[in-house]
Motif scaffolding. Structure first.
Motif: not given
Length: 636
Positions: A316, A318-319, A552-559
């Motif tokens: 999180t 890093r993203a 979900a609008d702010r981080l990649p789905q995998g995270v």
């Protein structure tokens, strides 16, 4: 953020006595405010207020406390933050009020002097434990914030009122008269904490959240709630939201962003606690969106993979691009900390996550003085597993009583190891399945809604109490109606949050001289979350649907999809290893205890050491009580 203390000797007292007593009380709270110390007194009235300051807003001497209004009518000792103080300051400036500094404390005291306490408190968005002396009326007001983020304790006996941010300051004055309250301690074994207004000591009470207590010079007192969870629930039921998903998401996101923005105002460095969960990640994301430089984030990690969320938190970070720090907790860290927890909390406290919380606060304090957290998201938006079970529990509670109680008795009769083994055939990585099954069936068999809630908390520690010991069980009256999950959320907001979660965070953060702020506990956010319909809180078999979508609008789905392990600690392993001697010594002393059954405690201890079942939760409940008794209560 500060610690406050004080006393009122009705009829007046010599100034040296007031200053000496108030000073002795506040010095017990030096950890809450290492930057400044102040004592104010009115000898004729017999009143003294004291403060230890952790300077956050206006670091100059203009922020010194206790603080008196410009007209001399109002003096306050204030522990907390007013997050909308800049709005209130502009309003007061428009009414002709002049300010000497720029602290939120000065805004608060001038607002009370100008508008009166009731209007000023209604206008404040903040967290606080507050003492207000009204000189002309010779009245003292003790006030606690709406959700109970900041504590306030009091004692009234023999014509003397004592009050403080922590029990230890009052006990320092009461001495031998502060004796353990058996009924309250029995309630601890039911809840895992001691619910307000009781405390572990007779004669000392805790002011409930959202409550104002007013005392007069004649000794009369009045206690009233200016905000309550029950009333928030009634409003939610009367004015439910009916918005399409897109509009609900937009408005929720705007509200959360504003709550975070207000809590980022600081004259000292600040950061964020970042776990592997939804709530803290969303708070961190909203902070980073409003910061021109990388925010500082902090995570606790464990060597034991089952309890380690550091990899998810680091992903999180890093993203989002935060300046991230991870502390790896070892068994040696636990050994050093655990014996000191009883003194930190002043009462028995059964939440295992107190250990990583205290260590996380120490870590963050090395770099920052303020840290934002994700506390409150579960309660306001439906995030606990019990919220997901609520509908099923409610349906099963409609079944015949004989069936419900029969299933509960069957569960109690079967060895936990059997249930664990059967469940692990289906879900090998499920932690403590026997405990989860037991919670569900105990809730189904419970005699009423309150008992079902206690069962879902899952303490299962009442079996430790000696027969005939009565516990204090404060009642909570909720409005009729609402879905089962909402009713559990209201109970969590009224009990588990202020007396459990927020006690844990306040004592751990203040012990480190750190201010913790919780944007998701902004009263506007909580009231909004309760108004959301069930399918915008729980959806697709998961809680906090609204917060998940916003993240979900702010981080990649995998995270976002990473599984949450829960903020715990490998206590079961530690009790069999480095904490074994400490625990064994306490368990041996349980044999002569007047409250719990020593043989039951010893049996749980032996089963845990053998590896047949992990009893870390119940053992920690016992050990927290016994450690408190040995080091804090000083009773045989």
């Amino acid at each position: 953020m500060c610690g406050i203390a004080g006393l009122w000797v009705f009829g007046g007292a010599a100034g040296d006595r007031l200053a000496r007593q108030a000073g002795a009380m506040i010095d017990r709270l030096a950890h809450r405010g290492p930057d400044d110390r102040g004592v104010w007194q009115d000898d004729a009235a017999g009143v003294a207020l004291a403060n230890r300051r952790l300077a956050i807003i206006d670091l100059s001497p203009q922020g010194h406390q206790p603080m008196t209004s410009a007209d001399g009518r109002v003096t306050i000792a204030f522990n907390g933050e007013i997050y909308n103080y800049q709005d209130l300051r502009r309003q007061l400036l428009g009414e002709g009020v002049l300010f000497r500094g720029h602290s939120d404390t000065e805004v608060l005291v001038e607002a009370i002097a100008r508008w009166g306490a009731d209007r000023a408190l209604a206008a404040c968005n903040g967290m606080f434990g507050l003492a207000i002396w009204l000189a002309a009326e010779r009245r003292l007001m003790l006030v606690r914030d709406r959700l109970g983020e900041k504590p306030l304790y009091w004692s009234l006996a023999n014509g003397v009122l004592l009050f403080a941010s922590e029990l230890k300051a009052i006990r320092a004055e009461l001495g031998y008269r502060a004796v353990p309250d058996e009924a309250a301690l029995a309630g601890y074994f039911r809840h895992g904490f001691i619910p307000a207004p009781r405390t572990a000591f007779t004669g000392i009470r805790q002011l409930p959240p959202g409550t104002c207590m007013t005392l007069s010079a004649e000794g009369a007192s009045e206690t009233r709630a200016y905000w309550s969870v029950a009333e928030a629930g009634r409003q939610a039921l009367a004015e439910p939201l009916a918005l399409p998903d897109s509009e609900a998401l937009r408005r929720t996101g705007d509200l959360l962003a504003d709550a975070v923005r207000r809590r980022m105002v600081s004259d000292v460095p600040l950061g964020v606690f970042l776990s592997g969960g939804i709530d803290s990640a969303l708070v961190a994301a909203l902070m980073q969106e409003q910061s021109a430089t990388p925010i500082r984030s902090f995570t606790i990690g464990f060597e034991e993979a089952a309890f380690d969320e550091s990899a998810a938190a680091e992903a999180t970070a890093r993203a989002l691009g935060t300046d991230h720090t991870t502390l790896r907790v070892t068994a040696a860290d636990a050994v050093d900390l655990v014996p000191h927890l009883a003194g930190m909390y002043d009462e028995p406290f059964a939440d295992i996550s107190a250990i990583p919380t205290a260590l996380l606060c120490r870590l963050a304090r090395r770099q920052v003085t303020v840290a934002l957290s994700g506390d409150g998201g579960d309660e306001a938006f439906g995030g606990y597993s019990r919220h997901l079970w609520a509908g099923a529990v409610a349906r099963w509670r409609q079944r015949p009583r004989w069936l419900r109680q029969g299933l509960a008795r069957l569960d109690a009769a079967l060895p936990d190891a059997w249930i664990d083994g059967a469940a692990h055939l289906l879900r090998p990585h499920l932690r403590q399945p026997a405990d989860k099954v037991g919670k569900f069936l105990a809730a189904v068999a419970a005699v009423d809604e309150e008992a079902a809630y206690i069962a879902m908390l899952g303490m299962k520690a009442e079996i430790l109490l000696r027969p005939g010991v009565a516990s204090s069980n404060p009642t909570l009256v909720l409005p009729d109606g609402g879905d089962p999950a909402l009713r559990l959320q209201l109970r969590d907001l009224a009990r588990y949050l202020p007396d459990g979660v927020l006690v844990k965070v306040d004592r751990a953060s203040m012990a480190a001289g750190l201010e913790a702020r919780a944007p998701l506990l902004d009263p506007r956010v909580v009231e909004w979350g309760l108004r959301l319909p069930l399918n915008q809180r729980l959806r697709d078999g998961r809680g906090k649907w609204m917060l998940r979508r916003l993240l979900a609008d702010r981080l990649p789905q995998g995270v976002v999809a990473a599984p949450k392990t829960g903020f715990g600690a490998p206590l079961g392993t530690w009790l069999r290893g480095p904490l074994r001697d400490w625990a064994a010594g306490l368990i041996e002393g349980a044999a002569g205890d007047g409250l719990i059954q020593g043989p039951v405690a010893s049996a749980l201890w032996r089963q845990h050491l053998s590896g047949r079942h992990d009893h870390a939760g119940r053992l920690w409940t016992i050990l927290s009580y016994l450690s408190w008794k040995a080091t804090v209560a000083h009773v045989d």
